[in-house]
Design a protein around this motif. Structure first.
Motif, short mmCIF file in Angstrom:
data_model
loop_
_atom_site.label_atom_id
_atom_site.label_comp_id
_atom_site.label_asym_id
_atom_site.label_seq_id
_atom_site.Cartn_x
_atom_site.Cartn_y
_atom_site.Cartn_z
N SER A 38 0.81 -1.22 0.00
CA SER A 38 0.00 0.00 0.00
C SER A 38 0.85 1.27 0.00
CB SER A 38 -0.94 0.01 1.20
OG SER A 38 -0.19 0.03 2.40
N LEU A 39 2.14 1.15 0.32
CA LEU A 39 3.01 2.33 0.37
C LEU A 39 3.04 3.04 -0.98
CD1 LEU A 39 5.12 4.01 1.95
CD2 LEU A 39 6.85 2.49 1.00
N GLY A 40 3.24 2.29 -2.03
CA GLY A 40 3.28 2.86 -3.37
C GLY A 40 1.90 3.21 -3.88
N GLY A 41 0.91 2.59 -3.29
CA GLY A 41 -0.45 2.89 -3.67
C GLY A 41 -0.81 2.49 -5.09
N GLY A 42 -0.16 1.47 -5.62
CA GLY A 42 -0.49 1.04 -6.95
C GLY A 42 0.43 -0.05 -7.44
N ARG A 43 0.42 -0.20 -8.76
CA ARG A 43 1.22 -1.23 -9.40
C ARG A 43 2.01 -0.64 -10.57
NH1 ARG A 43 -2.17 -6.87 -9.51
NH2 ARG A 43 -1.98 -7.20 -7.28
N TRP A 44 3.17 -1.23 -10.79
CA TRP A 44 4.02 -0.87 -11.91
C TRP A 44 3.96 -2.00 -12.93
CZ3 TRP A 44 4.84 0.52 -6.98
CH2 TRP A 44 5.21 1.84 -6.72
N TYR A 45 3.95 -1.65 -14.20
CA TYR A 45 3.86 -2.62 -15.29
C TYR A 45 5.06 -2.46 -16.20
CZ TYR A 45 -0.98 -2.84 -13.76
OH TYR A 45 -2.12 -2.99 -13.00
N VAL A 46 5.74 -3.58 -16.49
CA VAL A 46 6.84 -3.59 -17.44
C VAL A 46 6.36 -4.35 -18.67
CG1 VAL A 46 9.20 -4.31 -17.90
CG2 VAL A 46 8.58 -3.54 -15.61
N LEU A 47 6.29 -3.65 -19.78
CA LEU A 47 5.84 -4.27 -21.03
C LEU A 47 6.99 -5.04 -21.67
CD1 LEU A 47 3.68 -1.37 -22.50
CD2 LEU A 47 3.00 -3.25 -21.02
N PRO A 48 6.66 -5.94 -22.60
CA PRO A 48 7.71 -6.72 -23.26
C PRO A 48 8.82 -5.88 -23.90
CG PRO A 48 5.58 -7.71 -23.69
CD PRO A 48 5.32 -6.38 -23.00
N ASP A 49 8.52 -4.64 -24.28
CA ASP A 49 9.56 -3.77 -24.88
C ASP A 49 10.33 -2.98 -23.82
OD1 ASP A 49 7.80 -1.77 -24.06
OD2 ASP A 49 7.50 -0.94 -26.06
N ASP A 50 10.14 -3.32 -22.53
CA ASP A 50 10.78 -2.68 -21.37
C ASP A 50 10.27 -1.27 -21.05
OD1 ASP A 50 12.21 -4.88 -20.60
OD2 ASP A 50 14.13 -4.17 -21.34
N SER A 51 9.20 -0.84 -21.69
CA SER A 51 8.60 0.43 -21.27
C SER A 51 7.86 0.16 -19.95
CB SER A 51 7.66 0.99 -22.33
OG SER A 51 6.63 0.08 -22.65
N THR A 52 7.77 1.16 -19.11
CA THR A 52 7.17 0.99 -17.79
C THR A 52 6.03 1.98 -17.57
OG1 THR A 52 8.80 2.47 -16.77
CG2 THR A 52 9.31 0.13 -16.76
N PHE A 53 5.01 1.50 -16.85
CA PHE A 53 3.84 2.30 -16.55
C PHE A 53 3.46 2.08 -15.10
CE2 PHE A 53 3.88 1.82 -21.04
CZ PHE A 53 3.42 3.03 -21.51
N PHE A 54 2.81 3.08 -14.51
CA PHE A 54 2.37 3.02 -13.12
C PHE A 54 0.89 3.36 -13.06
CE2 PHE A 54 1.61 5.42 -9.11
CZ PHE A 54 1.77 4.35 -8.23
N ARG A 55 0.15 2.58 -12.27
CA ARG A 55 -1.27 2.88 -12.03
C ARG A 55 -1.45 3.00 -10.52
NH1 ARG A 55 -5.63 1.91 -15.24
NH2 ARG A 55 -4.60 0.18 -16.30
N PRO A 56 -1.65 4.23 -10.02
CA PRO A 56 -1.94 4.37 -8.59
C PRO A 56 -3.29 3.73 -8.29
CG PRO A 56 -2.08 6.50 -9.71
CD PRO A 56 -1.67 5.49 -10.73
N THR A 57 -3.47 3.26 -7.08
CA THR A 57 -4.74 2.65 -6.70
C THR A 57 -5.88 3.62 -7.01
OG1 THR A 57 -3.65 1.40 -4.96
CG2 THR A 57 -6.04 1.64 -4.79
N GLY A 58 -6.82 3.17 -7.83
CA GLY A 58 -7.96 3.99 -8.19
C GLY A 58 -7.66 5.08 -9.22
N GLY A 59 -6.45 5.09 -9.77
CA GLY A 59 -6.06 6.15 -10.70
C GLY A 59 -5.87 5.67 -12.12
N GLU A 60 -5.42 6.58 -12.94
CA GLU A 60 -5.20 6.30 -14.35
C GLU A 60 -3.76 5.84 -14.59
OE1 GLU A 60 -6.38 9.35 -17.07
OE2 GLU A 60 -8.12 9.87 -15.86
N LEU A 61 -3.61 4.97 -15.56
CA LEU A 61 -2.30 4.47 -15.96
C LEU A 61 -1.49 5.61 -16.55
CD1 LEU A 61 -0.79 1.71 -16.21
CD2 LEU A 61 -1.55 1.70 -18.60
N ARG A 62 -0.21 5.69 -16.17
CA ARG A 62 0.67 6.73 -16.72
C ARG A 62 2.08 6.18 -16.88
NH1 ARG A 62 -0.19 9.36 -11.13
NH2 ARG A 62 1.63 8.68 -10.00
N GLN A 63 2.86 6.80 -17.71
CA GLN A 63 4.25 6.39 -17.91
C GLN A 63 4.98 6.51 -16.58
OE1 GLN A 63 5.45 6.24 -21.50
NE2 GLN A 63 7.06 4.97 -20.67
#
Length: 65
Positions: A20-45
């Protein structure tokens, strides 16, 4: 509004010791680009690189679900 990237095949990470500290999840795509989605928020780079998410104990890989 920009179209969200396809997260198919992404590896998902959370803060290891306190998810819960980060308040979300980070996503690493197959091309190594990364995205973050805060809990209840919109996905962003993410400013955190794929290398950092994979190689530091601060983050742990989790199952999406």
């Amino acid at each position: 509004m920009a179209e969200e990237p396809d997260l198919t095949g992404a590896t998902v990470y959370e803060v290891a010791d306190r998810p819960s500290l980060g308040g979300g999840r980070w996503y690493v795509l197959p091309d190594d680009s990364t995205f973050f989605r805060p809990t209840g928020g919109e996905l962003r780079q993410s400013l955190i690189t794929a290398h950092t998410l994979r190689d530091r104990s601060t983050w742990t890989e989790v199952s999406e679900g």
